[in-house]
Write a protein that holds these residues in place. Structure first.
Motif, PDB file in Angstrom:
ATOM      1  N   ASN A   1       1.021  -5.394   6.080  1.00 14.83           N
ATOM      2  CA  ASN A   1       0.921  -4.501   4.937  1.00 14.83           C
ATOM      3  C   ASN A   1      -0.128  -3.438   5.230  1.00 14.83           C
ATOM      4  O   ASN A   1      -0.576  -3.297   6.367  1.00 14.83           O
ATOM      5  CB  ASN A   1       0.568  -5.294   3.665  1.00 14.83           C
ATOM      6  N   ARG A   2      -0.548  -2.717   4.224  1.00 16.47           N
ATOM      7  CA  ARG A   2      -1.533  -1.648   4.432  1.00 16.47           C
ATOM      8  C   ARG A   2      -2.845  -2.205   4.958  1.00 16.47           C
ATOM      9  O   ARG A   2      -3.428  -1.658   5.904  1.00 16.47           O
ATOM     10  CB  ARG A   2      -1.781  -0.906   3.108  1.00 16.47           C
ATOM     11  N   SER A   3      -3.305  -3.288   4.373  1.00 20.92           N
ATOM     12  CA  SER A   3      -4.573  -3.880   4.809  1.00 20.92           C
ATOM     13  C   SER A   3      -4.516  -4.306   6.269  1.00 20.92           C
ATOM     14  O   SER A   3      -5.472  -4.103   7.024  1.00 20.92           O
ATOM     15  CB  SER A   3      -4.933  -5.090   3.938  1.00 20.92           C
ATOM     16  N   THR A   4      -3.397  -4.895   6.671  1.00 24.31           N
ATOM     17  CA  THR A   4      -3.262  -5.355   8.048  1.00 24.31           C
ATOM     18  C   THR A   4      -3.364  -4.194   9.027  1.00 24.31           C
ATOM     19  O   THR A   4      -4.009  -4.293  10.074  1.00 24.31           O
ATOM     20  CB  THR A   4      -1.906  -6.062   8.240  1.00 24.31           C
ATOM     21  N   ILE A   5      -2.737  -3.075   8.686  1.00 20.93           N
ATOM     22  CA  ILE A   5      -2.773  -1.893   9.554  1.00 20.93           C
ATOM     23  C   ILE A   5      -4.196  -1.358   9.680  1.00 20.93           C
ATOM     24  O   ILE A   5      -4.658  -1.048  10.784  1.00 20.93           O
ATOM     25  CB  ILE A   5      -1.824  -0.811   8.998  1.00 20.93           C
ATOM     26  N   PHE A   6      -4.905  -1.266   8.556  1.00 19.15           N
ATOM     27  CA  PHE A   6      -6.286  -0.761   8.592  1.00 19.15           C
ATOM     28  C   PHE A   6      -7.202  -1.731   9.345  1.00 19.15           C
ATOM     29  O   PHE A   6      -8.063  -1.310  10.122  1.00 19.15           O
ATOM     30  CB  PHE A   6      -6.803  -0.543   7.177  1.00 19.15           C
ATOM     31  N   LEU A   7      -7.019  -3.029   9.120  1.00 20.14           N
ATOM     32  CA  LEU A   7      -7.835  -4.023   9.807  1.00 20.14           C
ATOM     33  C   LEU A   7      -7.609  -3.975  11.315  1.00 20.14           C
ATOM     34  O   LEU A   7      -8.556  -4.051  12.101  1.00 20.14           O
ATOM     35  CB  LEU A   7      -7.514  -5.422   9.284  1.00 20.14           C
ATOM     36  N   CYS A   8      -6.351  -3.856  11.714  1.00 21.02           N
ATOM     37  CA  CYS A   8      -6.031  -3.814  13.138  1.00 21.02           C
ATOM     38  C   CYS A   8      -6.689  -2.611  13.808  1.00 21.02           C
ATOM     39  O   CYS A   8      -7.243  -2.732  14.907  1.00 21.02           O
ATOM     40  CB  CYS A   8      -4.514  -3.767  13.323  1.00 21.02           C
TER      41      CYS A   8
ATOM     42  N   SER B   1     -11.294  -0.054   1.554  1.00 15.05           N
ATOM     43  CA  SER B   1     -11.812   0.033   0.188  1.00 15.05           C
ATOM     44  C   SER B   1     -10.819   0.753  -0.716  1.00 15.05           C
ATOM     45  O   SER B   1     -10.592   0.341  -1.866  1.00 15.05           O
ATOM     46  CB  SER B   1     -13.158   0.759   0.194  1.00 15.05           C
ATOM     47  N   MET B   2     -10.232   1.826  -0.207  1.00 19.04           N
ATOM     48  CA  MET B   2      -9.237   2.565  -0.994  1.00 19.04           C
ATOM     49  C   MET B   2      -7.986   1.726  -1.223  1.00 19.04           C
ATOM     50  O   MET B   2      -7.362   1.803  -2.287  1.00 19.04           O
ATOM     51  CB  MET B   2      -8.889   3.871  -0.267  1.00 19.04           C
ATOM     52  N   ASP B   3      -7.635   0.911  -0.247  1.00 23.69           N
ATOM     53  CA  ASP B   3      -6.479   0.030  -0.390  1.00 23.69           C
ATOM     54  C   ASP B   3      -6.705  -0.969  -1.516  1.00 23.69           C
ATOM     55  O   ASP B   3      -5.819  -1.207  -2.344  1.00 23.69           O
ATOM     56  CB  ASP B   3      -6.225  -0.699   0.931  1.00 23.69           C
ATOM     57  N   ARG B   4      -7.913  -1.575  -1.563  1.00 24.36           N
ATOM     58  CA  ARG B   4      -8.240  -2.493  -2.652  1.00 24.36           C
ATOM     59  C   ARG B   4      -8.217  -1.778  -3.999  1.00 24.36           C
ATOM     60  O   ARG B   4      -7.766  -2.331  -5.004  1.00 24.36           O
ATOM     61  CB  ARG B   4      -9.616  -3.112  -2.425  1.00 24.36           C
ATOM     62  N   TYR B   5      -8.742  -0.555  -4.012  1.00 19.52           N
ATOM     63  CA  TYR B   5      -8.777   0.235  -5.247  1.00 19.52           C
ATOM     64  C   TYR B   5      -7.366   0.492  -5.776  1.00 19.52           C
ATOM     65  O   TYR B   5      -7.091   0.286  -6.971  1.00 19.52           O
ATOM     66  CB  TYR B   5      -9.492   1.550  -4.970  1.00 19.52           C
TER      67      TYR B   5
ATOM     68  N   LEU C   1       2.469   5.402  -3.471  1.00 21.09           N
ATOM     69  CA  LEU C   1       1.385   6.298  -3.077  1.00 21.09           C
ATOM     70  C   LEU C   1       0.932   6.038  -1.644  1.00 21.09           C
ATOM     71  O   LEU C   1       0.577   6.972  -0.916  1.00 21.09           O
ATOM     72  CB  LEU C   1       0.184   6.115  -4.024  1.00 21.09           C
ATOM     73  N   LEU C   2       0.971   4.766  -1.249  1.00 16.38           N
ATOM     74  CA  LEU C   2       0.494   4.410   0.088  1.00 16.38           C
ATOM     75  C   LEU C   2       1.300   3.225   0.607  1.00 16.38           C
ATOM     76  O   LEU C   2       0.946   2.070   0.387  1.00 16.38           O
ATOM     77  CB  LEU C   2      -1.006   4.054   0.038  1.00 16.38           C
ATOM     78  N   ASN C   3       2.382   3.536   1.322  1.00 17.33           N
ATOM     79  CA  ASN C   3       3.172   2.476   1.929  1.00 17.33           C
ATOM     80  C   ASN C   3       2.733   2.253   3.373  1.00 17.33           C
ATOM     81  O   ASN C   3       1.786   2.870   3.850  1.00 17.33           O
ATOM     82  CB  ASN C   3       4.668   2.794   1.846  1.00 17.33           C
ATOM     83  N   LYS C   4       3.446   1.366   4.080  1.00 16.31           N
ATOM     84  CA  LYS C   4       3.036   1.027   5.447  1.00 16.31           C
ATOM     85  C   LYS C   4       3.152   2.228   6.391  1.00 16.31           C
ATOM     86  O   LYS C   4       2.278   2.434   7.255  1.00 16.31           O
ATOM     87  CB  LYS C   4       3.883  -0.137   5.964  1.00 16.31           C
ATOM     88  N   GLN C   5       4.204   3.002   6.227  1.00 15.92           N
ATOM     89  CA  GLN C   5       4.370   4.158   7.101  1.00 15.92           C
ATOM     90  C   GLN C   5       3.259   5.189   6.884  1.00 15.92           C
ATOM     91  O   GLN C   5       2.718   5.753   7.851  1.00 15.92           O
ATOM     92  CB  GLN C   5       5.746   4.811   6.863  1.00 15.92           C
ATOM     93  N   GLN C   6       2.919   5.422   5.627  1.00 16.00           N
ATOM     94  CA  GLN C   6       1.838   6.363   5.328  1.00 16.00           C
ATOM     95  C   GLN C   6       0.495   5.827   5.820  1.00 16.00           C
ATOM     96  O   GLN C   6      -0.348   6.608   6.288  1.00 16.00           O
ATOM     97  CB  GLN C   6       1.797   6.620   3.819  1.00 16.00           C
ATOM     98  N   SER C   7       0.293   4.517   5.725  1.00 20.28           N
ATOM     99  CA  SER C   7      -0.955   3.925   6.219  1.00 20.28           C
ATOM    100  C   SER C   7      -1.085   4.112   7.723  1.00 20.28           C
ATOM    101  O   SER C   7      -2.162   4.436   8.230  1.00 20.28           O
ATOM    102  CB  SER C   7      -0.998   2.432   5.877  1.00 20.28           C
TER     103      SER C   7
END
Length: 308
Positions: A45-52, A107-111, A123-129
């Motif tokens: 998901n979005r968090s996974t992409i940012f964490l990676c 942080s923005m993902d949690r928000y 607003l923020l899917n996996k492709q956009q992330s």
């Protein structure tokens, strides 16, 4: 012991000692994280992409440490050539600010997930992330273009070759505005964005009642972790860096003050570099799927207990 002696001792002992610690502990913490994200987490998901991307930024910089460790242990004599000196200094600058931006993205993902749960789906899917992550890498790399121009090898009177940092360049007409711009865009603005995201998220969870107490507690831990990292690592580093360049720009002949500022800066370099060992904490605090996979690995269960 004068300032010059202290500065030399820090560069020959504290810096390589810290880098050796980061090389051992940082790789030990980050490599299992990237392995779990790539091979164990099935639903990204979005968090996974940012964490990676956060972990990749840390690992990339850690892999340059053997050159810097040898350099500092070799009495500040650089033997790897000018090109590798420029590359090493640039990688540090790029990965350092990418790390800050990816923490901001988390942080923005949690928000979005808490304050705008329905809108966040479009607003923020996996492709956009993924596109945001690629943009961060690209923009940060372009913004770091001045680094290799002002950081290079220099031959000292004793025939020793040093790999200088742009902070110590005499071209302060370049380095001072560059450093201030990086401080504002790469540290202050992300910090303001993070504060807004967490404060808004906590207020939203407080309105929903006791059923979200556990979620609010986890978010509070994440918020305090980020604030502590900024307070102890990022802010002092930027302050000391700007002070070094500022003194060189206004009072280039006041050697004693410059030496004191350089000493503080090198201490902050050592302290700030520890963020690569701390960032894996965000995988436990922000990654729900990541935590689930960690719980299935026996040797990680004890570490996971402390997060909850």
């Amino acid at each position: 012991m004068n300032a010059g002696t202290i500065l030399g001792t820090i560069q020959r002992t504290l810096i390589p000692g810290t880098f050796l610690f980061i090389l051992a502990v940082g790789l030990t913490l980050n490599m299992p994280v990237i392995w779990i994200l790539v091979f164990r987490v099935k639903r990204w998901n979005r968090s996974t992409i940012f964490l990676c991307n956060l972990v990749l930024a840390d690992i990339t910089w850690i892999l340059t440490l053997p050159f810097l460790i040898y350099y500092h242990l070799n009495q500040l004599h650089w033997i790897f050539g000018d090109a590798l000196c420029k590359i090493t200094r640039t990688i540090y600058h790029v990965c350092y600010y990418c790390s800050i931006y990816f923490v901001t993205c988390l942080s923005m993902d949690r928000y979005l997930a808490i304050v705008h749960p329905l809108k966040s789906l479009w607003l923020l899917n996996k492709q956009q992330s993924l596109l945001i992550c690629l943009s961060i890498w690209a923009v940060t790399s372009l913004a770091s273009v001045p680094v290799p121009y002002v950081a290079s090898t220099q031959i000292c009177p004793d025939n020793k070759t040093i790999c200088s940092l742009y902070v110590f360049s005499s071209s302060t007409y370049i380095t001072l505005p560059f450093s201030i711009c990086c401080t504002v865009v790469g540290c202050l603005l992300p910090f303001i964005a993070i504060c807004y995201c967490y404060c808004s998220s906590v207020r939203t969870l407080q309105k929903t009642g006791l059923q979200n107490f556990q979620k609010r507690d986890k978010l509070t831990k994440l918020m305090y972790s980020v604030l502590i990292i900024f307070a102890l690592l990022y802010f002092p580093y930027h302050l000391s860096r700007n002070t070094c360049i500022f003194l060189r720009a206004l009072w280039p002949n006041v050697n004693r003050s410059i030496e004191h500022a350089d000493t503080v800066f090198f201490v902050e370099v050592a302290v700030c570099s520890l963020n690569t060992c701390i960032n894996p904490l965000f995988c436990f605090l922000a990654g729900g799927d990541f935590r689930d996979q960690v719980c299935k690995i026996p040797q990680f269960r004890l570490a996971n207990m402390f997060v909850y």
